[in-house]
Write a protein that holds these residues in place. Structure first.
Motif, PDB file in Angstrom:
ATOM      1  N   THR A   2      35.257  40.420  40.781  1.00 34.09           N
ATOM      2  CA  THR A   2      36.054  39.557  41.633  1.00 34.09           C
ATOM      3  C   THR A   2      36.827  40.338  42.680  1.00 34.09           C
ATOM      4  O   THR A   2      37.425  39.754  43.562  1.00 34.09           O
ATOM      5  N   ALA A   3      36.859  41.652  42.581  1.00 37.93           N
ATOM      6  CA  ALA A   3      37.531  42.504  43.554  1.00 37.93           C
ATOM      7  C   ALA A   3      36.714  43.770  43.733  1.00 37.93           C
ATOM      8  O   ALA A   3      35.859  44.085  42.912  1.00 37.93           O
ATOM      9  N   VAL A   4      36.967  44.472  44.823  1.00 32.54           N
ATOM     10  CA  VAL A   4      36.279  45.734  45.041  1.00 32.54           C
ATOM     11  C   VAL A   4      36.785  46.754  44.026  1.00 32.54           C
ATOM     12  O   VAL A   4      37.983  46.968  43.889  1.00 32.54           O
ATOM     13  N   ALA A   5      35.867  47.341  43.293  1.00 32.42           N
ATOM     14  CA  ALA A   5      36.221  48.370  42.317  1.00 32.42           C
ATOM     15  C   ALA A   5      36.198  49.726  42.998  1.00 32.42           C
ATOM     16  O   ALA A   5      35.268  50.044  43.749  1.00 32.42           O
ATOM     17  N   ARG A  56      45.163  53.992  42.530  1.00 34.65           N
ATOM     18  CA  ARG A  56      44.327  53.058  43.288  1.00 34.65           C
ATOM     19  C   ARG A  56      42.918  52.949  42.731  1.00 34.65           C
ATOM     20  O   ARG A  56      42.147  52.071  43.153  1.00 34.65           O
ATOM     21  N   PHE A  57      42.564  53.822  41.798  1.00 34.69           N
ATOM     22  CA  PHE A  57      41.204  53.815  41.259  1.00 34.69           C
ATOM     23  C   PHE A  57      41.113  52.990  39.983  1.00 34.69           C
ATOM     24  O   PHE A  57      42.014  53.004  39.142  1.00 34.69           O
ATOM     25  N   ASP A  58      39.980  52.305  39.840  1.00 38.80           N
ATOM     26  CA  ASP A  58      39.724  51.476  38.660  1.00 38.80           C
ATOM     27  C   ASP A  58      38.880  52.208  37.620  1.00 38.80           C
ATOM     28  O   ASP A  58      38.744  51.745  36.488  1.00 38.80           O
ATOM     29  N   ALA A 241      29.778  48.459  34.473  1.00 35.04           N
ATOM     30  CA  ALA A 241      30.057  47.315  33.603  1.00 35.04           C
ATOM     31  C   ALA A 241      31.455  47.414  32.999  1.00 35.04           C
ATOM     32  O   ALA A 241      32.178  46.413  32.889  1.00 35.04           O
ATOM     33  N   ALA A 242      31.859  48.626  32.598  1.00 32.38           N
ATOM     34  CA  ALA A 242      33.185  48.815  32.017  1.00 32.38           C
ATOM     35  C   ALA A 242      34.278  48.556  33.047  1.00 32.38           C
ATOM     36  O   ALA A 242      35.321  47.949  32.738  1.00 32.38           O
ATOM     37  N   ALA A 248      37.985  42.101  35.425  1.00 27.21           N
ATOM     38  CA  ALA A 248      37.978  40.709  34.991  1.00 27.21           C
ATOM     39  C   ALA A 248      39.165  40.400  34.084  1.00 27.21           C
ATOM     40  O   ALA A 248      39.796  39.339  34.188  1.00 27.21           O
ATOM     41  N   LEU A 249      39.477  41.326  33.190  1.00 31.75           N
ATOM     42  CA  LEU A 249      40.626  41.131  32.305  1.00 31.75           C
ATOM     43  C   LEU A 249      41.927  41.113  33.100  1.00 31.75           C
ATOM     44  O   LEU A 249      42.845  40.337  32.815  1.00 31.75           O
TER      45      LEU A 249
END
Length: 254
Positions: A2-5, A56-58, A241-242, A248-249
């Protein structure tokens, strides 16, 4: 997603400085990781040691590179190690520490796996003894990138997500290393080994998602080999995927 990772990769400092010809491919490997990790909704950035804005990193990739300083794990400082760089060690360890505290997924590749193990109290084989499994190609063998990697099977634990994603529990992988995991770090479990018993992959049993592989998933099979179903990007797919699950969470919690 739903957002840029955003996925961060700490730069290989010696490669940038040209300090050792044995790490000359490091920048090329980084670019391959970028290419294989990028997908719709994913942005990848190579970060430098002075970058303090890691929040800023996912997710993160800890890539390959020179040897970890044996002093960090009580190892033999007279062992035949190469390109030991305290600044690189400190940089990678700082990125890992941030990622674990922020519960950001981590994929650790080759040296990256060794950094993770040392950070969690484990130790390394400073220089692997020869076995029937070739983990690297002798200097001067082969030509170009194909001549730098040994190809061998690893045994993945049946039912592990790695085996499911590869579609086999005996994937063929690219190796180029002379060190390996000796004593396992805290909170890690072994999920793949080579036939000589060397640890080839681990995952975290506590905290956020972390997968470490001793091989180089960014490397394509040589044109001369029977490539079969090229699934080398599996570890990157699992990282994506992780990261997607983490985002998403986060969205659900807003």
């Amino acid at each position: 997603m739903t957002a840029v990772a955003r996925i961060g990769i700490p730069a290989r400092l010696s490669a940038l400085e040209g300090a050792d010809p044995r790490v000359a491919l490091a920048d090329g490997l980084l670019q391959a990781i970028v290419a294989l990790t990028e997908a719709d909704g994913v942005a990848v950035e190579v970060i430098g040691p002075d970058d303090a804005d890691l929040a800023r990193f996912d997710g993160f990739v800890l890539p390959g590179g020179g040897d970890v300083d044996p002093a960090l794990y009580g190892g033999d400082q007279d062992a035949p190690v190469y390109d030991v760089n305290p600044e690189q060690d400190a940089f990678d360890l700082r990125v890992l520490e941030h990622a674990r505290a922020a519960e950001a997924p981590v994929l650790a590749v080759c040296r990256g796996l060794q950094v993770v193990n040392v950070a969690l109290g484990g130790t390394l084989h400073e220089d692997l003894a020869a076995t029937d499994d070739a983990h690297r190609i002798a200097a001067g063998d082969g030509a170009g990138e194909e001549g730098l990697f040994a190809w061998h099977e690893v045994a993945v634990a049946p039912g592990d997500p790695l085996a499911d994603a590869y579609g086999t529990d005996r994937p063929v992988v690219a190796s180029a290393h002379h060190q390996g995991l000796r004593d396992l770090g805290r909170g890690l479990e072994v999920v793949a080994t080579s036939d000589d018993g060397l640890v080839e992959a681990v995952r975290a049993t506590e905290g956020s998602w972390l997968l470490g592989v001793q091989w180089h998933p960014e490397v394509a099979r040589p044109a001369s080999a029977d490539a079969g179903d090229d699934r080398r990007s599996v570890p990157f797919e699992l990282l994506r995927a992780a990261v997607a699950e983490r985002l998403a969470l986060a969205d659900a919690g807003r």
